[in-house]
Write a protein that holds these residues in place. Structure first.
Motif, PDB file in Angstrom:
ATOM      1  N   VAL A  35      59.776 -28.274 -14.168  1.00  0.00           N
ATOM      2  CA  VAL A  35      60.996 -28.985 -13.788  1.00  0.00           C
ATOM      3  C   VAL A  35      60.722 -30.475 -13.641  1.00  0.00           C
ATOM      4  CG1 VAL A  35      62.710 -29.254 -11.941  1.00  0.00           C
ATOM      5  CG2 VAL A  35      62.197 -26.987 -12.851  1.00  0.00           C
ATOM      6  N   GLU A  36      59.600 -30.861 -13.071  1.00  0.00           N
ATOM      7  CA  GLU A  36      59.291 -32.288 -12.972  1.00  0.00           C
ATOM      8  C   GLU A  36      59.179 -32.902 -14.361  1.00  0.00           C
ATOM      9  OE1 GLU A  36      59.509 -34.275 -10.361  1.00  0.00           O
ATOM     10  OE2 GLU A  36      59.938 -32.546  -9.090  1.00  0.00           O
ATOM     11  N   GLU A  37      58.602 -32.181 -15.299  1.00  0.00           N
ATOM     12  CA  GLU A  37      58.532 -32.687 -16.674  1.00  0.00           C
ATOM     13  C   GLU A  37      59.935 -32.808 -17.269  1.00  0.00           C
ATOM     14  OE1 GLU A  37      57.259 -34.163 -20.272  1.00  0.00           O
ATOM     15  OE2 GLU A  37      56.116 -34.007 -18.418  1.00  0.00           O
ATOM     16  N   ALA A  38      60.778 -31.808 -17.022  1.00  0.00           N
ATOM     17  CA  ALA A  38      62.147 -31.824 -17.552  1.00  0.00           C
ATOM     18  C   ALA A  38      62.984 -32.954 -16.951  1.00  0.00           C
ATOM     19  CB  ALA A  38      62.822 -30.475 -17.296  1.00  0.00           C
ATOM     20  N   LEU A  39      62.630 -33.361 -15.725  1.00  0.00           N
ATOM     21  CA  LEU A  39      63.421 -34.371 -15.013  1.00  0.00           C
ATOM     22  C   LEU A  39      62.710 -35.718 -14.907  1.00  0.00           C
ATOM     23  CD1 LEU A  39      64.746 -32.105 -12.118  1.00  0.00           C
ATOM     24  CD2 LEU A  39      65.949 -32.792 -14.213  1.00  0.00           C
ATOM     25  N   LYS A  40      61.734 -35.950 -15.749  1.00  0.00           N
ATOM     26  CA  LYS A  40      60.934 -37.175 -15.627  1.00  0.00           C
ATOM     27  C   LYS A  40      61.751 -38.451 -15.796  1.00  0.00           C
ATOM     28  CE  LYS A  40      59.266 -36.931 -20.364  1.00  0.00           C
ATOM     29  NZ  LYS A  40      58.088 -36.635 -21.174  1.00  0.00           N
ATOM     30  N   ASP A  41      62.911 -38.378 -16.444  1.00  0.00           N
ATOM     31  CA  ASP A  41      63.741 -39.573 -16.618  1.00  0.00           C
ATOM     32  C   ASP A  41      64.734 -39.768 -15.475  1.00  0.00           C
ATOM     33  OD1 ASP A  41      65.174 -37.292 -17.410  1.00  0.00           O
ATOM     34  OD2 ASP A  41      66.447 -38.435 -18.758  1.00  0.00           O
TER      35      ASP A  41
END
Length: 176
Positions: A35-41
């Motif tokens: 999830v952190e990767e998916a929400l990095k922006d």
């Protein structure tokens, strides 16, 4: 395995619950990674996502109510809200009933960003739960949410972000 060959059936020689904590910790770690990767922006990743989701999907909260709802320290919340506001995703508005209070409102850009983030989070969660048959993923999510809501009701001051970081490996805890 049982005669039904259900992947969720346990071998008869394994006691139910013997690895419950390990299982939850592993699922949480993997969820956090994906999830952190998916929400990095998105400013502040999953924390910013949770704030934006409450602002969009629940009654427009005051900043104080938002801190209480998400169990985020008010001083930390201020920085996250500042960054979400600077990104054009939310805005603070005076509460017409109490001029000392600020209501946090999603902008149209924030609503669009949340819709896209929700799509990416759902994809990440499906990947995390990929070991379960698709029809059981919803059941798992529902049970996890019910358990979390019951825990939150019993201990409303428990910081969920602290719970997440407590199961992360030390290297990830110290990352910015």
């Amino acid at each position: 395995m049982s005669e039904t060959s259900d992947p969720c059936d346990l071998p008869t020689d394994r006691q139910r619950g013997s690895n419950f904590g390990w299982s939850l910790g592993l699922v949480l770690r993997r969820w956090h990674e994906y999830v952190e990767e998916a929400l990095k922006d998105l400013p502040h990743g999953s924390r910013g996502y949770h704030i934006l989701a409450v602002v969009v999907h629940e009654e427009v909260p005051t900043q104080a109510a938002l801190a209480t709802r998400l169990v985020i320290d008010r001083s930390v919340l201020t920085y996250v809200i500042d960054d979400l506001e600077n990104a054009g995703l939310i805005e603070r508005r005076l509460d017409p009933r109490d001029r000392r209070a600020r209501r946090i409102v999603a902008t149209e850009r924030g609503r669009q960003a949340l819709a896209e983030a929700e799509r990416r989070v759902a994809h990440a969660e499906d990947h995390v739960l990929g070991g379960l048959p698709e029809e059981q993923r919803g059941v798992f999510r529902d049970f996890a949410e019910r358990a979390a809501e019951a825990i939150h009701a019993a201990a409303p001051g428990m910081d969920p972000c602290a719970a997440v970081t407590s199961v992360l490996p030390p290297m990830e805890q110290s990352a910015p």
